[in-house]
Write a protein that holds these residues in place. Structure first.
Motif, PDB file in Angstrom:
ATOM      1  N   TYR A 558      41.521  41.746  29.949  1.00 39.82           N
ATOM      2  CA  TYR A 558      42.334  40.602  29.531  1.00 39.82           C
ATOM      3  C   TYR A 558      43.710  40.633  30.193  1.00 39.82           C
ATOM      4  CZ  TYR A 558      38.891  39.466  25.894  1.00 39.82           C
ATOM      5  OH  TYR A 558      37.759  39.103  25.238  1.00 39.82           O
ATOM      6  N   VAL A 559      44.255  41.832  30.370  1.00 40.92           N
ATOM      7  CA  VAL A 559      45.556  41.942  31.034  1.00 40.92           C
ATOM      8  C   VAL A 559      45.403  41.632  32.521  1.00 40.92           C
ATOM      9  CG1 VAL A 559      47.486  43.473  31.572  1.00 40.92           C
ATOM     10  CG2 VAL A 559      46.360  43.645  29.348  1.00 40.92           C
ATOM     11  N   GLU A 560      44.364  42.170  33.140  1.00 43.38           N
ATOM     12  CA  GLU A 560      44.147  41.977  34.578  1.00 43.38           C
ATOM     13  C   GLU A 560      43.937  40.504  34.926  1.00 43.38           C
ATOM     14  OE1 GLU A 560      41.978  46.302  35.419  1.00 43.38           O
ATOM     15  OE2 GLU A 560      40.792  44.528  34.953  1.00 43.38           O
ATOM     16  N   THR A 561      43.253  39.766  34.064  1.00 42.05           N
ATOM     17  CA  THR A 561      42.958  38.366  34.347  1.00 42.05           C
ATOM     18  C   THR A 561      44.050  37.419  33.859  1.00 42.05           C
ATOM     19  OG1 THR A 561      41.694  38.232  32.274  1.00 42.05           O
ATOM     20  CG2 THR A 561      40.465  38.763  34.297  1.00 42.05           C
ATOM     21  N   GLY A 562      45.093  37.965  33.230  1.00 41.66           N
ATOM     22  CA  GLY A 562      46.209  37.141  32.770  1.00 41.66           C
ATOM     23  C   GLY A 562      45.969  36.425  31.465  1.00 41.66           C
ATOM     24  N   ARG A 563      44.858  36.702  30.799  1.00 43.58           N
ATOM     25  CA  ARG A 563      44.621  36.065  29.491  1.00 43.58           C
ATOM     26  C   ARG A 563      45.599  36.611  28.451  1.00 43.58           C
ATOM     27  NH1 ARG A 563      38.415  35.742  27.850  1.00 43.58           N
ATOM     28  NH2 ARG A 563      39.374  34.400  26.254  1.00 43.58           N
ATOM     29  N   TYR A 564      46.072  37.802  28.700  1.00 43.98           N
ATOM     30  CA  TYR A 564      47.142  38.363  27.871  1.00 43.98           C
ATOM     31  C   TYR A 564      48.364  38.525  28.752  1.00 43.98           C
ATOM     32  CZ  TYR A 564      49.977  41.784  25.366  1.00 43.98           C
ATOM     33  OH  TYR A 564      51.021  42.435  24.757  1.00 43.98           O
ATOM     34  N   VAL A 565      49.496  37.960  28.317  1.00 42.54           N
ATOM     35  CA  VAL A 565      50.755  38.077  29.070  1.00 42.54           C
ATOM     36  C   VAL A 565      51.624  39.129  28.395  1.00 42.54           C
ATOM     37  CG1 VAL A 565      52.797  36.886  29.899  1.00 42.54           C
ATOM     38  CG2 VAL A 565      50.600  35.678  29.798  1.00 42.54           C
ATOM     39  N   SER A 566      51.916  40.166  29.138  1.00 41.09           N
ATOM     40  CA  SER A 566      52.618  41.319  28.569  1.00 41.09           C
ATOM     41  C   SER A 566      54.127  41.069  28.483  1.00 41.09           C
ATOM     42  CB  SER A 566      52.357  42.559  29.431  1.00 41.09           C
ATOM     43  OG  SER A 566      53.229  43.597  29.085  1.00 41.09           O
TER      44      SER A 566
END
Length: 955
Positions: A558-566
């Motif tokens: 999810y982080v790699e695909t940008g679905r989660y923005v850190s």
């Protein structure tokens, strides 16, 4: 030549060309000559363009116009980029007094912009066109562009020096004691990736606490931009409390699983259910065991693979041909615990194969029975063939010989490198003769048959006329495996492999290919034949639930695909040596979301001891490559800070532990500054006799208690490699009330310390220390690279055990089978180990195999000396007949065997260790070897010996 705006039109021999003024390297020159005036224009692209024979006044006026246009062109070009240039100049100029750490991620964009401007503009500006002041400013930027690394390095040094001074009061007060220089340095260093090497007792928690507080107090980050990661829930809670208590900064530390679960929840809206076994290692192992059992009962093809594993591949399939000495071979065999499905221990892997095949086939057998016919006056031990089939009475002898082709095309039988070929072949002939003489049936098998891949098929053919096979059902064999407690260790191996397999994103094809490259052979194939269906079944039984590996990997995706923005810009990781492939993937994904994210890792590769839980030490050893930034074409940019000082152990313990762990050259070098100087021997090795372990432990604790004065007590930590070694703590506490006694496994003791540490059962063996069951080569199939050093992880476990001690470390080891670690510690003077007086003994080498000969006391109270490889070598010697305690030995070049008590004896002519004593036979008195009947060496009694004997009898 004609000036047109920003170009010169040049007509030469009817050809017209245009030359841009920004290519000029200097103003046009005008000079007089005998043939008239010469006008020269210099260009980087066209070289010198020369116009001859013109009028001086016209040439001068033209040159002035070109110069004016050239200057205007340069100045206007710089004016168009004035803001950009001013910003770049100010940034480069600030290197002399930086207000923030010049990390690669801060300076790399500056360098990229400066280089682009240099190519487009700065490299084309001419000093004469822009003037000395502007030239100086341009030169500063261009110098940085040409050689940026020294500029950044100097800026870092300047910043660190000033920052350490600026925050001195903070560093003096953030913890109960002022931070050391190394701790302060690790806080102010703020590279793209910073690795703090925190040895045992070096104050790593203080560093993380100070780092988090500094980032907020210095205005570098807001609390919500800092991700503080720990591996265990209690460690995260403790860290959160400590950061807030020490600094007033509310930063919540989280475990990897907690942040991953939160990420999944934010993306999916709900959090998936967690598998029951995710937080329970025992439940996880039990699930693997249940899958194996179910396969045995329901899936014949998998059942066959499982039984094949336990019958033929549970141990590493090495034979005597893989070793140069008997000692090495025997040591390996003892480590493998070659126990058959029937339950007895055998002496070689090939014997194990035969025994297990017989058991699988339902053929009853005895292992090494005494031959049914008595054999008189052979000078040998009782004849014990390898196997006797109980129903048919057939004997099986397995001969360790291979075939060797000779230059003339013929073949001959050869033995292992350390075996006397002539003696061995003679023994084969003797056995054949015995069976022929007594008309018993002998079936022979050979090592060359296994080498050729037909040992068991050949045995089946040879036995076919004599026995009827009655193969045992798979579930019956599996129940036997459970009885032998072999399933537990295999299930743990499968579980460790499974976690690393998932964590690293491996496939069965990956593992197959790697096993081929590493030449792991049929054992790897047999393991993967079981693992593949087990993994498939495990995944299916998860249903809609997830385990921790799924949790981390799903969050990472999810982080790699940008679905989660850190929101995180600083990621602080504690106990970094325990990081796994999946956790590393999550950290790298979070770092990659924003160009200015920093990773700050604190750990100690010397304490990486959780391989079974998926930790991968290579991630720390290759920290820069994995997490570093890039600058000026260099990848993997990072900074390492070595904390160095230990606040726990005295010098003897700290330095011995460092020397011990660094025997493995792959470990990262670290300096150690001890907590203090030892006033007495700090490390002792106490040897114990069999059955006296509890007594020896009590004596050690009594000695500790006796040294305490009335006003003091002391903490004592008892350490064991395994939980089953725990003694009766309440009884010990009752007997030694002034000692605060506790027990932990070494793995559970990580982070703890005590005044005194007692390491129990540092013995050799499969369940000894080093453990001979944990570093299975198969785990390299799911690791980036193999740890080539023997017992690499177990050596780190030993380091952890040693460094729990503040003042003394006592190691208890078996007198007859001390571990390789104990042997190393006692043998090398560099460790400065003190042995207890009662444990002092001479070390004798076994003349038969090269192992150690150790003293033991028989049931009759007499002292004997026997080889440490008692199950394989069997070399046994009595103590000196004169003093009854010491062992007579033959000195190099001596014609007699001497004892330390002064007695001497004639040497045995047939063996290395024996000596001759008087015996009586059918033909009178003679001299025979003390090792009889193992050795039949003898000699006649000489007159000199006879006189000496009579003289002794008179005395």
């Amino acid at each position: 030549m004609e000036l047109e705006a920003h170009h010169l039109r040049v007509v030469r021999r009817g050809q017209t060309s245009l030359m841009s003024l920004d290519g000029m390297t200097s103003p046009p020159s005008v000079r007089k000559s005998a043939l008239g005036t010469i006008l020269t224009v210099s260009s980087a692209e066209c070289g010198d363009i020369v116009l001859r024979g013109v009028g001086y006044v016209d040439a001068r006026a033209f040159a002035d116009e070109v110069s004016k246009a050239w200057i205007e062109l340069n100045v206007s070009a710089l004016d168009r980029e004035a803001d950009r240039f001013s910003r770049l100049h100010a940034a480069v100029a600030s290197f002399s007094r930086p207000t923030r750490y010049p990390s690669a991620c801060r300076i790399a964009p500056l360098l990229s912009d400066a280089r682009a401007l240099d190519v487009a503009l700065l490299s084309k500006l001419q000093p004469e066109a822009i003037g000395p002041e502007t030239t100086e400013r341009v030169t500063l930027v261009r110098t940085f562009v040409a050689d940026p690394r020294p500029a950044r390095s100097n800026a870092i040094a300047t910043f660190v020096t000033a920052e350490l001074d600026r925050w001195k009061d903070f560093f003096d007060t953030i913890e109960s004691k002022p931070l050391t220089h190394e701790q302060r340095l690790s806080v102010v260093v703020d590279e793209d990736a910073t690795l703090v090497l925190a040895g045992a007792g070096s104050g790593k928690t203080s560093v993380i606490t100070a780092k988090a507080a500094y980032l907020v107090k210095a205005g570098i980050r807001q609390p919500e931009q800092i991700l503080l990661l720990a591996f265990a829930k209690n460690a995260a809670e403790e860290m959160s409390e400590r950061v807030e208590a020490r600094s007033g900064v509310p930063i919540v530390a989280r475990t990897f699983h907690a942040i991953a679960y939160d990420i999944i929840g934010m993306v999916e809206g709900t959090k998936p259910a967690l598998a029951d076994h995710a937080t329970d290692d025992v439940a996880f192992t039990n699930l693997i065991k249940k899958i194996l059992k179910d396969f045995v009962l329901t899936r014949s093809e998998v059942s066959k693979a499982i039984i094949q594993w336990f019958a033929h591949f549970l141990v590493e399939p090495k034979t005597e041909w893989d070793f140069k000495t008997k000692h090495d071979f025997y040591t390996h065999m003892e480590q493998q615990d070659l126990r058959t499905l029937q339950g007895e221990k055998v002496k070689s892997y090939e014997e194990l194969q035969i025994a297990n095949w017989l058991y699988e086939s339902g053929v009853g057998y005895e292992y090494e029975p005494v031959y049914e016919h008595e054999i008189h006056r052979t000078g040998r031990r009782d004849y014990c063939p390898d196997f006797r089939l109980t129903e048919s009475g057939i004997y099986i002898e397995h001969f360790g010989v291979r075939r060797q082709k000779m230059p003339d095309g013929s073949e001959r039988l050869i033995t292992a490198p350390f075996v006397n070929r002539e003696e061995y072949l003679s023994g084969m002939d003797w056995k054949r003769e015995i069976h022929a003489a007594h008309e018993t049936t002998l079936i022979e098998t050979y090592s060359y048959e296994r080498q050729e891949g037909r040992l068991l098929t050949s045995l089946a053919e040879k036995l076919a006329p004599h026995v009827i096979m009655n193969p045992r059902p798979a579930d019956t064999i599996y129940d036997r495996v459970i009885e032998l407690k072999q399933v537990d260790a295999f299930s743990q191996l499968l579980g460790t492999f499974l976690r690393k397999f998932k964590s690293g994103g491996y496939s069965i094809a990956d593992c197959d290919a790697k096993s081929e490259r590493m030449k792991l052979g049929n054992r790897a194939k047999a393991f993967l034949a079981v693992f593949a269906p087990v993994f498939q079944e495990y995944q299916m039984r998860l249903g809609g639930r997830i385990d921790f590996e799924d949790m981390i990997l799903r969050a990472a995706r999810y982080v790699e695909t940008g679905r989660y923005v850190s929101p995180f810009r600083h990621i602080l990781v504690d106990e970094f040596q325990d990081i796994s492939q999946s956790r590393a993937r999550l950290v790298k994904a979070l770092k990659a979301q924003h160009p200015d994210v920093r990773v700050f890792a604190v750990g100690d590769d010397w304490q990486s001891i959780f391989r079974f839980a998926g930790s991968d030490i290579h991630l720390m050893r290759n920290f820069g490559d994995e997490f570093g930034g890039s600058f000026d074409g260099e990848a993997g940019v990072h900074r390492t800070v070595d904390l160095g000082r230990t606040f726990r152990s005295v010098d003897q313990i700290a330095f011995a532990a460092r020397t011990f762990v660094l025997k493995n050259p792959a470990q990262i070098q670290k300096q150690i500054i001890p907590a203090g100087l030892a006033t007495e021997p700090a490390i002792k090795v106490v040897m114990t006799s069999k059955g006296e372990e509890e007594k020896t432990l009590s004596e050690v604790l009594a000695a500790m208690s006796a040294k305490l004065d009335a006003a003091h007590n002391a903490s004592v930590l008892l350490l064991g490699r395994y939980r089953f070694l725990e003694p009766d703590g309440r009884d010990l506490q009752r007997r030694f009330p002034r000692l605060r006694i506790s027990f932990k496994t070494i793995h559970a003791s990580k982070g703890l310390e005590a005044d005194h540490v007692v390491l129990m059962n540092a013995d050799s063996g499969r369940m000894g220390f080093p453990s001979e069951i944990v570093d299975d080569p198969l785990l390299t199939l799911v690791s980036p690279e193999e740890e080539a050093f023997q017992n690499a992880e177990e050596r780190r476990v030993m380091y952890v055990a040693m460094t729990r001690a503040r003042h003394t470390l006592t190691i208890l080891a078996s007198n007859s089978r001390p571990s390789s670690f104990v042997v190393e510690l006692r043998k090398d003077p560099a460790y400065g180990i003190a042995a207890a007086p009662a444990a002092q003994q001479d070390t004798h080498e076994c003349g038969e195999c090269g192992g150690r000969v150790l003293d033991v006391r028989g049931q009759d109270g007499r002292v004997w000396y026997r080889c440490e490889h008692v199950e394989h070598c069997g070399n046994s010697l009595p103590a000196c007949p004169t003093c009854c305690t010491a062992l007579p030995r033959r000195a190099d070049g001596s014609a007699e065997v001497r004892c330390s008590c002064g007695a001497s004896y004639p040497p045995c002519p047939d063996c290395k260790d024996g000596w001759l004593v008087e015996r009586t036979g059918p033909y009178g008195r003679f001299l025979g070897c003390v090792r009889y009947p193992t050795c039949a060496g003898k000699a006649q009694i000489s007159p000199v010996i006879g006189r000496a004997r009579r003289a002794r009898s008179k005395r």
